[in-house]
Design a protein around this motif. Sequence first.
Motif, mmCIF file in Angstrom:
data_model
loop_
_atom_site.group_PDB
_atom_site.id
_atom_site.type_symbol
_atom_site.label_atom_id
_atom_site.label_comp_id
_atom_site.label_asym_id
_atom_site.label_seq_id
_atom_site.Cartn_x
_atom_site.Cartn_y
_atom_site.Cartn_z
ATOM 1 N N PHE A 1 0.821 -1.209 0.000
ATOM 2 C CA PHE A 1 0.000 0.000 0.000
ATOM 3 C C PHE A 1 0.857 1.262 0.000
ATOM 4 O O PHE A 1 0.478 2.267 -0.614
ATOM 5 N N ALA A 2 1.990 1.227 0.695
ATOM 6 C CA ALA A 2 2.870 2.401 0.725
ATOM 7 C C ALA A 2 3.384 2.718 -0.676
ATOM 8 O O ALA A 2 3.466 3.895 -1.068
ATOM 9 N N ARG A 3 3.742 1.695 -1.435
ATOM 10 C CA ARG A 3 4.202 1.919 -2.809
ATOM 11 C C ARG A 3 3.064 2.461 -3.670
ATOM 12 O O ARG A 3 3.248 3.384 -4.466
ATOM 13 N N ALA A 4 1.875 1.865 -3.537
ATOM 14 C CA ALA A 4 0.739 2.254 -4.373
ATOM 15 C C ALA A 4 0.302 3.694 -4.117
ATOM 16 O O ALA A 4 -0.182 4.370 -5.035
ATOM 17 N N TYR A 5 0.466 4.184 -2.875
ATOM 18 C CA TYR A 5 -0.006 5.514 -2.517
ATOM 19 C C TYR A 5 1.131 6.499 -2.266
ATOM 20 O O TYR A 5 0.907 7.558 -1.682
ATOM 21 N N ARG A 6 2.322 6.187 -2.724
ATOM 22 C CA ARG A 6 3.448 7.104 -2.526
ATOM 23 C C ARG A 6 3.173 8.423 -3.253
ATOM 24 O O ARG A 6 2.830 8.441 -4.438
#
Length: 472
Positions: A219-224
């Motif tokens: 999720f951190a990568r997707a919403y960076r």
Amino acid sequence: MSDDREIPKGRVRRSAKLGTAIGLQGGRHAGTRAAGLARSPEEAGARLEARHLETAIRMAGVLGEMKGAAMKLGQLASFVDTEFLPEEYREIYQEQMAKLRDSAEPMPWAKVEKVLAAEYQGQGLGELFADFEREAFAAASIGQVHRAELPDGRAVAVKVQYPGVAEALEADLANVGMIVRLARALAPGLDPKAIAAELKERVLEELDYEHEAQNQRVFARAYRDHPFVHVPAVMTDLSRRRVLVSEYVAGRDFEAVKGLGDEERSRFGEIVFRFAFGSIYHLRHFNADTHPGNYLLMDDGRVAFLDFGMTKRLSVEQIELEQVAVDAASRKDPEGLRQALAELGFVKNPTKLDAERLMDAVMIVGGWYLEDREYQVSARRVAKVIEISTDPRSDYFNLLRKESVPADELMGRRMETGVLACLAQLRAKRNWHRIMREWVYAEPPSTELGEQEWAYFESRGVKRVPGYAGRT
């Protein structure tokens, strides 16, 4: 609290604590009511209010000390409004039980230190962190969180699992009967058997922080660099099975957000809605634990989402079936809805289920985002959603009992109810249906936040699931 104090682990000890909390408070409550008959209405009311407050504080204290599955139940009750209570007492219970969302009595440093030593296999904290605060700044059901600083100066949050919590969980799961009693005491409108099953599934998945770290990285990568959603980065090299290290985020908690103005609360609610539901269509992956203690309003207006211990991936096919069901319900097509729910696995024998009554029940549960109008979510709506599926007195109870929630849909329904409960506490107001149409029909963004979000995902080359083409 002395370092000798531990989480009660044995089944008998934990049963005794729960039984005392429930039985003693129930008896005192009944006694207060009886005694009130001989007093003036004003005096009786004051004593009853004091007893309600005492009951809520005592239950919060016992649950916070026990942690594990018992505390999970308290957390659940804290954000599903207690509609069963007289209106003048609801706030008392909400205020006290809400404390379980964000904090609990912390375990002493000596216990935490043993977990860190075991997980880091002899590496000293001084080698891994430039600074490590011994006092926890947040505590949850199976872990507590400490601020720390890395050698390069970055601030991090270190979640450490409570020592002995695994054994305590085993005792809790053996205490299904006692937990059911607690469920009835806190939220009689909820199905106690469903609560027990929910607890078992949720708490066991959350024991492995490496699993959570993997979810959070996705999720951190997707919403960076997302315009209004932030997921803290994970420090993979420092995370272990019972230790999770991630970026430290500061912000206002859910209780503080509830005190903001109407538009600020509604904006926050829209962000929660877009993250929870939108992740299904943007990522085909969503966070099933929509707990309000996992949200922080950052100073720049973004909302930080924490805790990814339980997520769910969906196939394109499943999402498209969901779109068909939403479409049928939105168009008030009972036959289409009945067939769509059958294909999803909710309805085993469509011909034996009254399509019109099924439509009515679905509109009670999901009408807040199925009807094309601005809608302010209320506590009464949450209570009604819970009532029709769990209260035998409900007009739709027998109808819905003929349904069987398929395994692939269980987490989605949990997420949906959790979001509804959060929006109710925020008293958030939006045309939720117009936002939903962005995902179901691939329609243009309906709000300013929507415009920002679609621009963000398009710039990253993320393709959403195509909108339902059957009828637009």
